[in-house]
Design an enzyme around this catalytic site. Structure first.
Site, short mmCIF file in Angstrom:
data_model
loop_
_atom_site.label_atom_id
_atom_site.label_comp_id
_atom_site.label_asym_id
_atom_site.label_seq_id
_atom_site.Cartn_x
_atom_site.Cartn_y
_atom_site.Cartn_z
N LYS A 155 -0.61 4.95 4.43
CA LYS A 155 -1.49 4.00 5.13
C LYS A 155 -0.96 3.75 6.53
O LYS A 155 0.22 3.45 6.72
CB LYS A 155 -1.61 2.69 4.35
CG LYS A 155 -2.59 1.72 4.99
CD LYS A 155 -2.98 0.59 4.06
CE LYS A 155 -3.87 -0.44 4.73
NZ LYS A 155 -5.18 0.05 5.17
N HIS A 201 0.83 -1.20 0.00
CA HIS A 201 0.00 0.00 0.00
C HIS A 201 0.87 1.26 0.00
O HIS A 201 2.06 1.19 0.27
CB HIS A 201 -0.90 0.04 1.24
CG HIS A 201 -2.08 -0.89 1.16
ND1 HIS A 201 -2.01 -2.19 1.60
CD2 HIS A 201 -3.34 -0.71 0.69
CE1 HIS A 201 -3.19 -2.78 1.41
NE2 HIS A 201 -4.01 -1.91 0.86
#
Ligand code: NAD
Length: 244
Positions: free
Chosen positions: A154, A150
Site C-alpha cells: 500500500k 495494511h
C-alpha cells in the site's frame, strides 16, 4: 444493463471488480483500461468482448458509469473526464491531494462523483458509530486514537479510511482530529480501529477486512447507485442514508 468502465483493471482491486461485473446480471464490464496492453489478462473477463483501451477517454466513451481504482496521480485526469463527458465516476482510489478534491468539487456540477476511500458498507457504519460515540463521550476524559494496518504494497499512509474516520470523530465531538498510527506489513488487507481510552477502560470500534471482494462489491453497488444520481459530490454514507 448498466455499462461500467474500469480504470485500474490490472490491479488487485481492478481484478476483483472485473470478476463481479463479468458475472452480471444487471451490470456489464464495458471497457477496461490496460496500460500495458495484455489480451491474456482481459481473456479472463470475456476476452474480445471486453473492450480494453489504454486511453481513459475511450473508457468513458464506452460506459454509462466509470469505476476508478488507480493511483492519485491518475485520478485528477479522470475527474476532469467525468466533468467533460457528464458520466458518473465512482472513485475508490485513495491518497488524493487538495487539488484533486477541489477539482472533484468543481467537476461535480457536471457529473455525479463519489470519492470513497473505503467501499466496505460496514466500514461506513463503523465511521457513523465512531461519530456518535465521539459525540456521546465529548464531556468525558477519554483520549481518542485511530490505527490503520495494511499490506506492505500500500502506497499511502495514513490510509484514506483512517483520515475519513478521523474526520468523522472530529465531526462528532467538535475537537481537533485524533492522531493516526499506521502499520504497513505483510499481506494485511485492511484493519482499522477507533480507540476511546478512558481511565481504567477502553472502547474499541474495530473494523477488519479479510477479503478485498468486500471493497469490490461495495464499489459496484456504489457505481449502480451513482448512475441514478444527478450531478453532485456524494459519499458512501449518503448512499446508505447514514449521514454525509
Ligand atoms: P494496484 O497497485 O494493485 O493497482 C493499481 C492499478 O492502477 C493498476 O491497474 C495500474 O496499472 C493502475 N495505474 C497505476 N498508475 C496509473 C496511471 N498513472 N494511470 C492509470 N492507471 C494507473 O493497487 P490496488 O491495491 O488495486 O489499489 C488501487 C487503489 O485503490 C489505491 O489507491 C488503494 O489505496 C485503493 N483502495 C481503495 C479501496 C476502497 O475500498 N476504496 C480498497 C482497496 C484499495
Amino acid at each position: 444493463m448498466l455499462r461500467v468502465g474500469l480504470l485500474g483493471y490490472s490491479g488487485r482491486m481492478g481484478q476483483q471488480i472485473a470478476d463481479i461485473l463479468s458475472a452480471g446480471p444487471d451490470v456489464t464490464l464495458s471497457a477496461a483500461q490496460l496500460r500495458n496492453a495484455s489480451t491474456q489478462i482481459a481473456a479472463q473477463h470475456g476476452g474480445d468482448a471486453v473492450a480494453t483501451a489504454a486511453d481513459a477517454a475511450a473508457i468513458f466513451a464506452q460506459s454509462d458509469v466509470v469505476i476508478d481504482f488507480t493511483l492519485p496521480a491518475a485520478t485528477t485526469a479522470h475527474v476532469q473526464l467525468a466533468a467533460a463527458t457528464g458520466k458518473a465516476l465512482m472513485c475508490g482510489t485513495t491518497g488524493w491531494d487538495q487539488t484533486t478534491q477541489s477539482l472533484a468539487r468543481e467537476a461535480s456540477s457536471h457529473a455525479a462523483i463519489m470519492l470513497a476511500p473505503n467501499t466496505s458498507l460496514s466500514l461506513a457504519l463503523t465511521a457513523h458509530l465512531s461519530r456518535i460515540a465521539a459525540g456521546l463521550l465529548r464531556g468525558y476524559d477519554y483520549d481518542i486514537a485511530i490505527t490503520d494496518e495494511h499490506h506492505r504494497m500500500k502506497k499511502d499512509a495514513p490510509s484514506g479510511t483512517a483520515k475519513f474516520l478521523a474526520e468523522q470523530v472530529a465531526a462528532g465531538n467538535g475537537k481537533p482530529q485524533p492522531p493516526i498510527s499506521s502499520v504497513r506489513a505483510g499481506h494485511i488487507v485492511g484493519e482499522h480501529a477507533v480507540i476511546f481510552a478512558g481511565e481504567g477502560e477502553v472502547i474499541r470500534l474495530h473494523h477488519s477486512v479479510t477479503d478485498r471482494r468486500i471493497f469490490a462489491r461495495g464499489a459496484v453497488q456504489a457505481a449502480q447507485w451513482l448512475s441514478r444520481q444527478k450531478p453532485g459530490l456524494y459519499t458512501l454514507n449518503e448512499m446508505l442514508g447514514i449521514g454525509g
